[in-house]
Design a protein around this motif. Structure first.
Motif: not given
Length: 228
Positions: A39, A183, A218
């Protein structure tokens, strides 16, 4: 008449093989690269630095995010203070041509001059260029080979949000980013140029989406950490 037709055909073939075909081959190769499943996303900005970049840096600092800035060399020369901020705050400084001209329409000598003048300006600003993104992602054969000789990597993107458009809004930009980014993506936004103070809309969109990306787990990284 026949001579005119021959000249036109030669011109078209030269354009196709010098720039149009190579540009699209390089884009396809880059866009089709296998991305990481981690991520991680890479935030990049084109067309600056500008009068809006300081506000963008303030936002990134608030979240301790490092980004990559593809600078137009002439703009960098006009905003030396911003270049110093990039360096002091740990962002990656990359190159986005001398004056933001499309290299598909540049001949050999213009391409050579553009790149050499750009590198000279950035070197005088204390920046060693490792990455290059051509305006509109377009290139020609000579530019790509010259970058290889200079040991400069050609970097494009995976996601855009059309943040330069005149009739877009910060909400539209934010929604595009939230719906499109996955991602391993390299996000291309703009901290300079664009219609009707476009960079301000981009900054306001990022104020909305950065917390959401962080909530989803993320991590933001620079192109220095991109695995190609």
């Amino acid at each position: 008449m026949l001579i005119l037709i021959i000249v036109i055909v030669i011109f078209i073939l030269t354009f196709l093989f010098y720039s149009f075909i190579p540009a699209n081959i390089y884009k396809k190769r880059f866009f089709n690269k296998e991305k990481t499943k981690k991520k991680v996303i890479y935030l990049t900005f084109d067309d600056g630095p500008s009068i809006y970049t300081s506000e963008l840096l303030d936002l990134l600092n608030r979240y301790k995010i490092k980004a990559t800035f593809f600078c137009v060399a002439n703009f960098a020369q006009e905003h030396k203070d911003i270049i110093e901020r990039f360096k002091n705050e740990g962002h990656v400084i990359a190159l986005h041509s001398l004056k933001h001209k499309n290299s598909m329409l540049q001949g050999f000598f213009e391409t050579k001059t553009d790149l050499e003048k750009s590198l000279k300006i950035m070197n005088e600003l204390g920046v060693k260029i490792k990455y290059y993104r051509p305006p509109w992602g377009d290139c020609n054969i000579y530019l790509h080979k010259k970058l290889e000789l200079e040991n400069i990597k050609f970097i494009l993107w995976n996601v855009m949000a059309e943040d330069w458009e005149a009739h877009t809004t910060e909400n539209i930009i934010a929604n595009k980013l939230l719906n499109r980014v996955k991602a391993g993506d390299i996000i291309c936004l703009h901290d300079g140029r664009g219609k009707d103070e476009a960079p301000l809309r981009t900054i306001n969109a990022l104020k909305m989406v950065i917390p959401k990306f962080l909530e989803k787990g993320f991590e933001f990284k620079t192109i220095d950490e991109y695995k190609d």
